[in-house]
Design a protein around this motif. Structure first.
Motif, short mmCIF file in Angstrom:
data_model
loop_
_atom_site.label_atom_id
_atom_site.label_comp_id
_atom_site.label_asym_id
_atom_site.label_seq_id
_atom_site.Cartn_x
_atom_site.Cartn_y
_atom_site.Cartn_z
N LEU A 269 -40.61 -0.92 1.13
CA LEU A 269 -40.02 -2.27 2.23
C LEU A 269 -38.04 -1.37 2.01
CD1 LEU A 269 -39.73 -5.17 3.32
CD2 LEU A 269 -39.98 -5.39 1.05
N ARG A 270 -38.19 -1.06 1.36
CA ARG A 270 -37.40 -0.40 1.33
C ARG A 270 -36.30 -0.03 2.27
NH1 ARG A 270 -34.41 1.68 -2.42
NH2 ARG A 270 -36.84 2.68 -4.43
N GLU B 250 -36.88 -8.75 3.40
CA GLU B 250 -37.29 -9.23 4.18
C GLU B 250 -36.57 -10.73 5.08
OE1 GLU B 250 -40.30 -9.01 5.54
OE2 GLU B 250 -41.73 -7.82 4.24
N THR C 36 -37.01 -8.33 -2.75
CA THR C 36 -37.91 -8.75 -1.93
C THR C 36 -38.19 -9.82 -0.44
OG1 THR C 36 -39.73 -8.00 -2.85
CG2 THR C 36 -40.53 -8.82 -1.04
N ASN D 229 -34.79 -13.28 -5.05
CA ASN D 229 -35.65 -12.02 -4.93
C ASN D 229 -35.24 -11.08 -4.49
OD1 ASN D 229 -38.46 -11.25 -3.51
ND2 ASN D 229 -39.00 -11.56 -6.13
N ALA E 248 -38.13 -4.41 -5.82
CA ALA E 248 -38.88 -4.25 -4.64
C ALA E 248 -39.24 -3.05 -4.16
CB ALA E 248 -37.97 -4.31 -2.78
N ASP E 249 -40.46 -3.46 -3.58
CA ASP E 249 -41.39 -1.95 -3.14
C ASP E 249 -41.05 -0.94 -2.61
OD1 ASP E 249 -44.39 -1.38 -3.02
OD2 ASP E 249 -43.60 -0.73 -1.02
#
Length: 213
Positions: free
Chosen positions: A113-114, A170, A166, A164, A109-110
């Motif tokens: 974002l984390r 989210e 990500t 996933n 994950a980016d």
């Protein structure tokens, strides 16, 4: 793959420590088989009167064994699976089992974002005046606080099914945004209630220029 199954109304995530108190004879047999044969077993999530997804776990330690045969054990959760078939008793065993397929997971994950989700968790804990355990961004993932951010049982189960990272982050971010909004509203309401308990000076309204319609 065929796996012994120990259904519970609980959700466990990969990497999580799973403490269990074993008292039924069939599951005592299962734990003994795990010790002797080094096998793993699955914990399907019993929800809405059915079982579809669960988590494979591996026995790590039998902590206590009681006179009546009950045991306290510690396991570690490994992979998430989907149940293909279920039987109440495996051949020659007292415990349940079934065919399962393991889900393929993408754990990338980016970083931004984390970082955002971790900040949201910090904000939530601040609002609740709860001490946040130390966790570095490098070690943070979607499962780190999954049981400690107010997700319902149903939401925890939904999160378990997301393959996933990500998507999982989210999902958590959306939950945190909603929860933080509600807590802020509650805190504002609490402040208004507390304020209304004090004597205050009110300026009387001037009706001299008011004309009735």
């Amino acid at each position: 793959m065929k796996l012994p199954l120990f259904p519970l109304q609980s959700v466990f995530y990969p990497g999580e420590t799973v403490p269990l108190h074993i008292f039924e004879e069939r599951y005592r047999q299962l734990i003994n088989d795990c010790r002797e044969e080094a096998i793993t077993f699955g914990i399907p999530v019993y929800i809405n009167d059915k079982m579809v997804f669960g988590t494979e776990v591996q026995l790590v330690e039998v902590v206590n064994t009681y006179e009546a045969g009950e045991m306290d054990v510690v396991c570690v959760a490994r992979q998430v699976f989907r149940i293909l078939t279920f039987e109440n008793q495996m051949d020659g065993k007292m415990y349940a089992g079934g065919e399962v397929e393991f889900l393929e997971f993408d754990h990338d994950a980016d970083e931004s974002l984390r970082k955002e989700v971790l900040r949201k968790i910090e904000e939530l804990y601040d609002l609740m005046a709860v001490q946040l355990p130390e966790v570095s961004l490098e070690k943070f993932n979607s499962y780190a606080f999954a049981h400690k951010m107010g997700l319902s049982f149903e939401q925890e189960y939904e999160l378990l099914q997301l393959t996933n990272e990500t998507e999982r982050l989210e999902y958590i971010k959306s939950h945190l945004n909603n929860t933080i909004t509600i807590l802020n509203q509650i805190n504002r309401t609490k402040a208004v209630i507390e304020m209304n308990g004090h004597f205050k000076n009110f300026d009387p309204l001037d009706f001299e220029d008011y004309k009735a319609q």
